[in-house]
Design a protein around this motif. Sequence first.
Motif, PDB file in Angstrom:
ATOM      1  N   GLU A   1      -7.889  -6.138  -2.951  1.00 54.26           N
ATOM      2  CA  GLU A   1      -6.708  -5.280  -2.867  1.00 54.26           C
ATOM      3  C   GLU A   1      -5.513  -5.892  -3.600  1.00 54.26           C
ATOM      4  O   GLU A   1      -4.821  -5.213  -4.358  1.00 54.26           O
ATOM      5  CB  GLU A   1      -6.360  -5.047  -1.397  1.00 54.26           C
ATOM      6  CG  GLU A   1      -5.263  -4.047  -1.192  1.00 54.26           C
ATOM      7  CD  GLU A   1      -5.038  -3.740   0.276  1.00 54.26           C
ATOM      8  OE1 GLU A   1      -4.557  -2.630   0.537  1.00 54.26           O
ATOM      9  OE2 GLU A   1      -5.307  -4.597   1.142  1.00 54.26           O
TER      10      GLU A   1
ATOM     11  N   ASP B   1      -5.925  -5.732  -7.338  1.00 52.85           N
ATOM     12  CA  ASP B   1      -5.655  -4.382  -7.823  1.00 52.85           C
ATOM     13  C   ASP B   1      -4.150  -4.155  -7.980  1.00 52.85           C
ATOM     14  O   ASP B   1      -3.699  -3.626  -8.993  1.00 52.85           O
ATOM     15  CB  ASP B   1      -6.254  -3.354  -6.867  1.00 52.85           C
ATOM     16  CG  ASP B   1      -6.000  -1.930  -7.313  1.00 52.85           C
ATOM     17  OD1 ASP B   1      -6.193  -1.628  -8.511  1.00 52.85           O
ATOM     18  OD2 ASP B   1      -5.578  -1.115  -6.468  1.00 52.85           O
TER      19      ASP B   1
ATOM     20  N   ARG C   1       0.831  -1.211   0.000  1.00 55.04           N
ATOM     21  CA  ARG C   1       0.000   0.000   0.000  1.00 55.04           C
ATOM     22  C   ARG C   1       0.868   1.264   0.000  1.00 55.04           C
ATOM     23  O   ARG C   1       0.582   2.218  -0.727  1.00 55.04           O
ATOM     24  CB  ARG C   1      -0.905   0.022   1.237  1.00 55.04           C
ATOM     25  CG  ARG C   1      -2.254  -0.573   1.000  1.00 55.04           C
ATOM     26  CD  ARG C   1      -3.160  -0.434   2.218  1.00 55.04           C
ATOM     27  NE  ARG C   1      -3.524  -1.773   2.601  1.00 55.04           N
ATOM     28  CZ  ARG C   1      -3.204  -2.380   3.733  1.00 55.04           C
ATOM     29  NH1 ARG C   1      -2.551  -1.760   4.670  1.00 55.04           N
ATOM     30  NH2 ARG C   1      -3.564  -3.620   3.947  1.00 55.04           N
TER      31      ARG C   1
END
Length: 185
Positions: A156, A159, A109
């Motif tokens: 997530e 992605d 992230r």
Amino acid sequence: MPVPSADFKKALKRLSDKEKETLLLRAVRRDAELYDTLSFELTPEVTVETVYEEAADRIHELFNVAVTGRLLNRSLTKALQKATKEVARARRVTKDKKLEVDLNLYTLRLIFDNYTGQFESPYNGVYVGTARLAARTTQLILNNLHEDLWLEYKAELDDFLTQLHARTKSRNLKFELPRELPLAD
């Protein structure tokens, strides 16, 4: 790592409690990871959540320091390597695979939120390191976590994988980068 012999175990049993305490305190002063492991196992205040928070803070700090470097790509590559070592250390302390996955995703992230511009750099370090981390995280989820947890990470991670595959450098990788996290049937 040496295996304690029978003579060593007998000698340890002969020690008094005070001598054992002295020996243990001396050992944890010399080895920070041993101290963290024993703190995690012996004290109720140190939980998986606190280990996660401390490791996430150290990883965040690694990437904050990387931004100040003159050669950003090289600094980010080093920060990614150190972050991977920090995740491995947290896993060794807690022996929790889910914690390892969560910290890997935290690192991903940070990279995808702040440093994707470095993927187009002529230097491959950040891109390849990020792709390896994403591939490793996918394998950790598939091999070590229960299938019910896969859904928690699927969106997530898919992605991240899609963004990595969209780059032209994805064709030059020397390892297989998965397209997505498969669902269990």
